[in-house]
Design an enzyme around this catalytic site. Structure first.
Site, PDB file in Angstrom:
ATOM      1  N   LYS A  15      -6.069 -18.818 -43.511  1.00  0.00           N
ATOM      2  CA  LYS A  15      -5.872 -17.379 -43.252  1.00  0.00           C
ATOM      3  C   LYS A  15      -4.515 -16.907 -43.784  1.00  0.00           C
ATOM      4  O   LYS A  15      -4.422 -15.891 -44.465  1.00  0.00           O
ATOM      5  CB  LYS A  15      -5.949 -17.074 -41.739  1.00  0.00           C
ATOM      6  N   ARG A  90      -8.571 -13.411 -31.302  1.00  0.00           N
ATOM      7  CA  ARG A  90      -9.015 -14.791 -31.126  1.00  0.00           C
ATOM      8  C   ARG A  90      -9.893 -14.937 -29.897  1.00  0.00           C
ATOM      9  O   ARG A  90     -10.342 -16.057 -29.598  1.00  0.00           O
ATOM     10  CB  ARG A  90      -7.794 -15.703 -30.961  1.00  0.00           C
ATOM     11  N   ARG A 128       0.650 -29.529 -43.488  1.00  0.00           N
ATOM     12  CA  ARG A 128       1.217 -28.186 -43.702  1.00  0.00           C
ATOM     13  C   ARG A 128       2.734 -28.181 -43.547  1.00  0.00           C
ATOM     14  O   ARG A 128       3.287 -28.739 -42.609  1.00  0.00           O
ATOM     15  CB  ARG A 128       0.598 -27.205 -42.698  1.00  0.00           C
ATOM     16  N   ARG A 161       5.445 -27.429 -38.306  1.00  0.00           N
ATOM     17  CA  ARG A 161       5.317 -26.846 -36.969  1.00  0.00           C
ATOM     18  C   ARG A 161       5.104 -27.933 -35.923  1.00  0.00           C
ATOM     19  O   ARG A 161       4.421 -28.909 -36.179  1.00  0.00           O
ATOM     20  CB  ARG A 161       4.144 -25.851 -36.956  1.00  0.00           C
ATOM     21  N   ARG A 172      -6.548 -27.399 -30.317  1.00  0.00           N
ATOM     22  CA  ARG A 172      -6.657 -26.093 -30.996  1.00  0.00           C
ATOM     23  C   ARG A 172      -8.069 -25.875 -31.513  1.00  0.00           C
ATOM     24  O   ARG A 172      -8.610 -24.769 -31.432  1.00  0.00           O
ATOM     25  CB  ARG A 172      -5.617 -26.009 -32.121  1.00  0.00           C
TER      26      ARG A 172
HETATM   27  P1  ADP Z   1      -2.959 -21.210 -37.065  1.00  0.00           P
HETATM   28  O1  ADP Z   1      -2.144 -20.954 -38.298  1.00  0.00           O
HETATM   29  O2  ADP Z   1      -3.139 -22.656 -36.820  1.00  0.00           O
HETATM   30  O3  ADP Z   1      -4.231 -20.452 -37.061  1.00  0.00           O
HETATM   31  P2  ADP Z   1      -1.245 -19.401 -35.631  1.00  0.00           P
HETATM   32  O4  ADP Z   1       0.050 -19.520 -36.340  1.00  0.00           O
HETATM   33  O5  ADP Z   1      -2.097 -18.241 -35.958  1.00  0.00           O
HETATM   34  O6  ADP Z   1      -2.083 -20.751 -35.832  1.00  0.00           O
HETATM   35  O7  ADP Z   1      -1.007 -19.427 -34.065  1.00  0.00           O
HETATM   36  C1  ADP Z   1      -0.187 -20.415 -33.462  1.00  0.00           C
HETATM   37  C2  ADP Z   1      -0.372 -20.359 -31.955  1.00  0.00           C
HETATM   38  O8  ADP Z   1       0.042 -19.063 -31.473  1.00  0.00           O
HETATM   39  C3  ADP Z   1      -1.796 -20.521 -31.448  1.00  0.00           C
HETATM   40  O9  ADP Z   1      -2.182 -21.878 -31.324  1.00  0.00           O
HETATM   41  C4  ADP Z   1      -1.733 -19.810 -30.109  1.00  0.00           C
HETATM   42  O10 ADP Z   1      -1.087 -20.606 -29.129  1.00  0.00           O
HETATM   43  C5  ADP Z   1      -0.801 -18.637 -30.425  1.00  0.00           C
HETATM   44  N1  ADP Z   1      -1.564 -17.452 -30.869  1.00  0.00           N
HETATM   45  C6  ADP Z   1      -1.500 -16.848 -32.070  1.00  0.00           C
HETATM   46  N2  ADP Z   1      -2.335 -15.803 -32.132  1.00  0.00           N
HETATM   47  C7  ADP Z   1      -2.946 -15.733 -30.924  1.00  0.00           C
HETATM   48  C8  ADP Z   1      -3.944 -14.886 -30.363  1.00  0.00           C
HETATM   49  N3  ADP Z   1      -4.488 -13.860 -31.049  1.00  0.00           N
HETATM   50  N4  ADP Z   1      -4.330 -15.133 -29.084  1.00  0.00           N
HETATM   51  C9  ADP Z   1      -3.794 -16.128 -28.354  1.00  0.00           C
HETATM   52  N5  ADP Z   1      -2.874 -16.973 -28.837  1.00  0.00           N
HETATM   53  C10 ADP Z   1      -2.443 -16.781 -30.103  1.00  0.00           C
HETATM   54  P1  ADP Z   2      -4.161 -20.792 -41.289  1.00  0.00           P
HETATM   55  O1  ADP Z   2      -3.254 -19.606 -41.457  1.00  0.00           O
HETATM   56  O2  ADP Z   2      -5.615 -20.415 -41.227  1.00  0.00           O
HETATM   57  O3  ADP Z   2      -3.748 -21.678 -40.153  1.00  0.00           O
HETATM   58  P2  ADP Z   2      -2.896 -21.818 -43.722  1.00  0.00           P
HETATM   59  O4  ADP Z   2      -3.056 -20.747 -44.745  1.00  0.00           O
HETATM   60  O5  ADP Z   2      -1.557 -21.980 -43.114  1.00  0.00           O
HETATM   61  O6  ADP Z   2      -4.046 -21.695 -42.596  1.00  0.00           O
HETATM   62  O7  ADP Z   2      -3.347 -23.197 -44.415  1.00  0.00           O
HETATM   63  C1  ADP Z   2      -3.297 -24.437 -43.710  1.00  0.00           C
HETATM   64  C2  ADP Z   2      -2.862 -25.548 -44.680  1.00  0.00           C
HETATM   65  O8  ADP Z   2      -3.882 -25.764 -45.668  1.00  0.00           O
HETATM   66  C3  ADP Z   2      -1.586 -25.228 -45.479  1.00  0.00           C
HETATM   67  O9  ADP Z   2      -0.862 -26.414 -45.644  1.00  0.00           O
HETATM   68  C4  ADP Z   2      -2.110 -24.693 -46.806  1.00  0.00           C
HETATM   69  O10 ADP Z   2      -1.197 -24.948 -47.887  1.00  0.00           O
HETATM   70  C5  ADP Z   2      -3.403 -25.487 -46.984  1.00  0.00           C
HETATM   71  N1  ADP Z   2      -4.466 -24.727 -47.658  1.00  0.00           N
HETATM   72  C6  ADP Z   2      -4.772 -23.414 -47.496  1.00  0.00           C
HETATM   73  N2  ADP Z   2      -5.843 -23.077 -48.253  1.00  0.00           N
HETATM   74  C7  ADP Z   2      -6.230 -24.220 -48.899  1.00  0.00           C
HETATM   75  C8  ADP Z   2      -7.280 -24.530 -49.837  1.00  0.00           C
HETATM   76  N3  ADP Z   2      -8.166 -23.587 -50.226  1.00  0.00           N
HETATM   77  N4  ADP Z   2      -7.355 -25.794 -50.284  1.00  0.00           N
HETATM   78  C9  ADP Z   2      -6.478 -26.750 -49.876  1.00  0.00           C
HETATM   79  N5  ADP Z   2      -5.466 -26.520 -49.003  1.00  0.00           N
HETATM   80  C10 ADP Z   2      -5.347 -25.265 -48.515  1.00  0.00           C
END
Ligand code: ADP
Ligand code: ADP
Ligand code: ZN
Length: 218
Positions: A15, A90, A128, A161, A172
């Site tokens: 995302k 979420r 990541r 992270r 998660r």
């Molecule tokens: P990821 O990149 O793995 O999708 P995020 O960076 O979006 O994770 O979120 C990190 C953490 O922040 C989540 O595991 C949760 O604890 C909290 N968080 C983020 N967005 C939300 C949401 N919309 N509702 C509840 N918790 C959230």
């Molecule tokens: P989210 O915001 O959904 O948690 P991220 O964009 O942070 O996901 O991506 C999670 C990890 O996967 C990062 O280390 C990123 O560089 C890697 N990644 C994202 N998209 C791809 C892809 N299409 N193929 C391989 N690795 C990816």
């Protein structure tokens, strides 16, 4: 007309990676609730200390905290003509609150669901690396920075992270399947929804996301 684009998907689905490109392509500000919480954590705010315990064990932060923070952010001037949401909603309750807020306003919602199998998610999350200064995202193997440990965009020092461990990912993902995945069907019943294959290279995922948004808009 306010244009609200929502990126749905499991943690690590890509995302943030896609949002960084879509924000430019669509000229919409990128609003990540995870980034907003991490900013609060690093600034030591009251909200940050409340959110910390949930984030560290891989649980969702309670809806009312998330919703207040998000609504406060999207009330700002830069969100007047729309915004790109990454990591919100979420839960169904969060989606209902957003719907209620936009109901009656001149707004459209478009949802893009990025699908990636769980086995791939774990590899993505444990590799990541992120830039705490500009939120750029890298992967040790799949998209390494030009210089190890340094952000290509702003020369910031990359960090991993605390919640990006194999143990926390299990929690998660369990929360994602229980609380967030049902949003796909919820939005599908309510209109503009599109699903893309996120298990391919980032350029192809980007093209698919963009096609979704443009398709839904026409
Ligand atoms: P990821 O990149 O793995 O999708 P995020 O960076 O979006 O994770 O979120 C990190 C953490 O922040 C989540 O595991 C949760 O604890 C909290 N968080 C983020 N967005 C939300 C949401 N919309 N509702 C509840 N918790 C959230
Ligand atoms: P989210 O915001 O959904 O948690 P991220 O964009 O942070 O996901 O991506 C999670 C990890 O996967 C990062 O280390 C990123 O560089 C890697 N990644 C994202 N998209 C791809 C892809 N299409 N193929 C391989 N690795 C990816
Ligand atoms: Zn950076």
């Amino acid at each position: 007309m306010q244009h609200v684009v929502i990126l749905l998907g499991a943690p690590g689905a890509g995302k943030g990676t896609q949002a960084q490109r879509l924000t430019e392509a669509l000229s919409l500000p990128h609003i990540s609730t995870g980034d907003l919480f991490r900013e609060n954590l690093s600034q030591g705010t009251d909200l940050g200390s409340k959110a910390k315990v949930f984030m560290e064990r891989g649980d969702l932060v309670p809806d009312e905290l998330v919703i207040d923070m998000l609504f406060d952010r999207v009330s700002r001037e830069d969100c007047k003509s729309g915004y790109l949401l990454d990591g919100f909603p979420r839960t169904i309750a969060q989606a209902e609150s957003l719907g209620a807020r936009l109901d009656g306003a001149d707004a459209t919602i478009q949802v893009v669901d990025i699908q990636v199998p769980d086995a791939i998610i774990t590899k993505r999350i444990t590799g990541r690396w992120s830039c705490p200064d500009c939120n750029a995202v890298y992967h040790a193997t799949f998209s390494p920075p030009k210089t190890a440990g340094t952000c290509d965009a702003c020369s910031g020092t990359l960090t991993q992270r605390k919640d990006d461990t194999a143990q926390v990912v299990v929690q998660r993902l369990a929360n994602y399947h229980e609380l967030t995945a049902p949003l796909a069907a919820w939005y599908q019943e309510r209109g503009a929804f599109c699903s893309v294959d996120g298990n391919t290279d980032t350029d192809s995922v980007f093209e698919a996301c963009l096609a979704c948004v443009q398709l839904e808009a026409s």
